[in-house]
Design a protein around this motif. Sequence first.
Motif, PDB file in Angstrom:
ATOM      1  N   ALA A  91     -13.091  -3.068  -5.709  1.00 12.26           N
ATOM      2  CA  ALA A  91     -11.735  -3.510  -5.399  1.00 12.26           C
ATOM      3  C   ALA A  91     -11.385  -4.797  -6.145  1.00 12.26           C
ATOM      4  O   ALA A  91     -10.240  -4.985  -6.571  1.00 12.26           O
ATOM      5  CB  ALA A  91     -11.582  -3.711  -3.889  1.00 12.26           C
ATOM      6  N   GLU A  92     -12.357  -5.689  -6.319  1.00 15.30           N
ATOM      7  CA  GLU A  92     -12.097  -6.928  -7.053  1.00 15.30           C
ATOM      8  C   GLU A  92     -11.855  -6.648  -8.533  1.00 15.30           C
ATOM      9  O   GLU A  92     -10.987  -7.268  -9.159  1.00 15.30           O
ATOM     10  CB  GLU A  92     -13.274  -7.882  -6.888  1.00 15.30           C
ATOM     11  CG  GLU A  92     -13.450  -8.417  -5.479  1.00 15.30           C
ATOM     12  CD  GLU A  92     -14.701  -9.267  -5.364  1.00 15.30           C
ATOM     13  OE1 GLU A  92     -14.607 -10.475  -5.656  1.00 15.30           O
ATOM     14  OE2 GLU A  92     -15.758  -8.715  -5.000  1.00 15.30           O
ATOM     15  N   TRP A 115     -10.702  -3.833  -9.777  1.00 15.71           N
ATOM     16  CA  TRP A 115      -9.389  -3.185  -9.842  1.00 15.71           C
ATOM     17  C   TRP A 115      -8.274  -4.211  -9.731  1.00 15.71           C
ATOM     18  O   TRP A 115      -7.297  -4.187 -10.487  1.00 15.71           O
ATOM     19  CB  TRP A 115      -9.282  -2.153  -8.723  1.00 15.71           C
ATOM     20  CG  TRP A 115      -7.964  -1.459  -8.653  1.00 15.71           C
ATOM     21  CD1 TRP A 115      -6.868  -1.839  -7.944  1.00 15.71           C
ATOM     22  CD2 TRP A 115      -7.582  -0.254  -9.330  1.00 15.71           C
ATOM     23  NE1 TRP A 115      -5.838  -0.956  -8.126  1.00 15.71           N
ATOM     24  CE2 TRP A 115      -6.250   0.024  -8.981  1.00 15.71           C
ATOM     25  CE3 TRP A 115      -8.265   0.618 -10.189  1.00 15.71           C
ATOM     26  CZ2 TRP A 115      -5.575   1.140  -9.454  1.00 15.71           C
ATOM     27  CZ3 TRP A 115      -7.573   1.727 -10.675  1.00 15.71           C
ATOM     28  CH2 TRP A 115      -6.247   1.981 -10.304  1.00 15.71           C
ATOM     29  N   GLN A 116      -8.401  -5.133  -8.788  1.00 13.70           N
ATOM     30  CA  GLN A 116      -7.373  -6.153  -8.582  1.00 13.70           C
ATOM     31  C   GLN A 116      -7.184  -7.005  -9.832  1.00 13.70           C
ATOM     32  O   GLN A 116      -6.053  -7.367 -10.183  1.00 13.70           O
ATOM     33  CB  GLN A 116      -7.751  -7.040  -7.398  1.00 13.70           C
ATOM     34  CG  GLN A 116      -6.687  -8.088  -7.052  1.00 13.70           C
ATOM     35  CD  GLN A 116      -7.080  -8.920  -5.860  1.00 13.70           C
ATOM     36  OE1 GLN A 116      -8.242  -9.257  -5.684  1.00 13.70           O
ATOM     37  NE2 GLN A 116      -6.121  -9.265  -5.019  1.00 13.70           N
ATOM     38  N   CYS A 139      -5.087  -4.521 -12.179  1.00 13.00           N
ATOM     39  CA  CYS A 139      -3.802  -3.962 -11.769  1.00 13.00           C
ATOM     40  C   CYS A 139      -2.777  -5.041 -11.448  1.00 13.00           C
ATOM     41  O   CYS A 139      -1.575  -4.759 -11.388  1.00 13.00           O
ATOM     42  CB  CYS A 139      -3.972  -3.029 -10.567  1.00 13.00           C
ATOM     43  SG  CYS A 139      -4.193  -3.868  -8.991  1.00 13.00           S
ATOM     44  N   VAL A 175      -8.651 -14.900  -8.798  1.00 13.87           N
ATOM     45  CA  VAL A 175      -7.880 -14.034  -7.922  1.00 13.87           C
ATOM     46  C   VAL A 175      -7.846 -14.566  -6.500  1.00 13.87           C
ATOM     47  O   VAL A 175      -6.825 -14.541  -5.830  1.00 13.87           O
ATOM     48  CB  VAL A 175      -8.461 -12.593  -7.939  1.00 13.87           C
ATOM     49  CG1 VAL A 175      -7.906 -11.755  -6.802  1.00 13.87           C
ATOM     50  CG2 VAL A 175      -8.142 -11.945  -9.274  1.00 13.87           C
ATOM     51  N   GLU A 199      -2.591  -1.362  -1.060  1.00 13.29           N
ATOM     52  CA  GLU A 199      -3.909  -1.710  -1.583  1.00 13.29           C
ATOM     53  C   GLU A 199      -4.017  -1.442  -3.082  1.00 13.29           C
ATOM     54  O   GLU A 199      -4.697  -2.162  -3.812  1.00 13.29           O
ATOM     55  CB  GLU A 199      -4.997  -0.928  -0.838  1.00 13.29           C
ATOM     56  CG  GLU A 199      -5.121  -1.273   0.636  1.00 13.29           C
ATOM     57  CD  GLU A 199      -4.109  -0.558   1.515  1.00 13.29           C
ATOM     58  OE1 GLU A 199      -3.291   0.229   0.976  1.00 13.29           O
ATOM     59  OE2 GLU A 199      -4.122  -0.775   2.730  1.00 13.29           O
ATOM     60  N   GLY A 209      -3.316  -4.236  -5.618  1.00 16.13           N
ATOM     61  CA  GLY A 209      -4.190  -5.395  -5.686  1.00 16.13           C
ATOM     62  C   GLY A 209      -3.979  -6.379  -4.569  1.00 16.13           C
ATOM     63  O   GLY A 209      -4.456  -7.515  -4.635  1.00 16.13           O
ATOM     64  N   ARG A 251      -5.164  -7.298  -1.357  1.00 21.86           N
ATOM     65  CA  ARG A 251      -6.195  -7.127  -0.334  1.00 21.86           C
ATOM     66  C   ARG A 251      -6.013  -8.106   0.810  1.00 21.86           C
ATOM     67  O   ARG A 251      -6.650  -7.994   1.838  1.00 21.86           O
ATOM     68  CB  ARG A 251      -7.584  -7.317  -0.952  1.00 21.86           C
ATOM     69  CG  ARG A 251      -7.920  -6.262  -2.013  1.00 21.86           C
ATOM     70  CD  ARG A 251      -9.340  -6.412  -2.493  1.00 21.86           C
ATOM     71  NE  ARG A 251      -9.538  -7.707  -3.146  1.00 21.86           N
ATOM     72  CZ  ARG A 251     -10.657  -8.416  -3.074  1.00 21.86           C
ATOM     73  NH1 ARG A 251     -11.657  -7.975  -2.355  1.00 21.86           N
ATOM     74  NH2 ARG A 251     -10.770  -9.558  -3.716  1.00 21.86           N
TER      75      ARG A 251
END
Length: 313
Positions: free
Chosen positions: A129-130, A132-133, A136, A149, A224, A227, A229
């Motif tokens: 997820a990190e 991807w963030q 994106c 981030v 989600e 990005g 979270r």
Amino acid sequence: MSAPPVVRMVCASHWRREGSAVEALLRLQPALLQQGLTNGARTALLSSQDWLVQWHEGAAGAVTAQRDMVQAELGLDAPRLLHGSVGPGTLSEPVQIASLQVVEQAADVARRLQFLERQHEQGWDAGPAEVWQALCAPCQLGNWKPALVGRREVVAVASEDNDAEDLLRSLAARSGARVVYQRYAGSDVQRRDLGAAYMDLEHADSATTRVQALSRRALASGIELLGLRQLDRLVVLLNPQTLGQPGLLDEIARLIGRLPLRPLVHLVSPCAATRAWGMQALRGGVGLPVVPLAAPHTGQGAVQAVADLLASH
């Protein structure tokens, strides 16, 4: 009982294509969805300039099958591995699609990918997820690093329709910030893709703030994939004409219920009765205090009200 761990893979490929990236991904979506429903894998795809990022979760064979279908159907170059691990699954739908639309060069995306690839090779323990963030919703303030981030305040502005995005553009014009547009779609092939937008602000004390604009339809499809979270503050622009219509507030309550930490909620409306109704609805739905703000929900009055809130970071 917790779900069993899955294989998690994030990779990226150069994509030589003609025409709209979003349309190409939407054409691929039904076949990818059918295969995912069969093998149990979950997939997210991100188009950014001339690159396609793939995030797959599931059994090892299923993850490979999803990746190979995307590579073959879109004619992608060989993938570069950005993350590979076994752990809890994060993706909430079988197939999700996103697109980043910002004025930048493909080389800028390539530099981000190279950095993430090196970090992965050196043992960086960021989750999928990190990664991807970082791709994106990249920071627009320069000196880009994924580690930045988490070092900022995240403020979402939500509205029934496009008021939040209009307000974001006005705020950006005031501050000289760059607006980044996002498109995304979930697994419902009958629904078209939706839009969102964000900008990054840097304050005099070097603190940074991400401001994200979201419509009710965007909230209903989940955020989600954009990005987001976490949220620190949530500004709700409530139109007095929606008094008694709980659509936006219901989506706000569901969103807050999914977040790991509950944000501070500001409820903006020029109408006292609308503010009182909205506060009661949100307090009942999410069980936390809501701060009312007597200000217009649209136009320059709303822009000034939100600018003052951002300045009070």
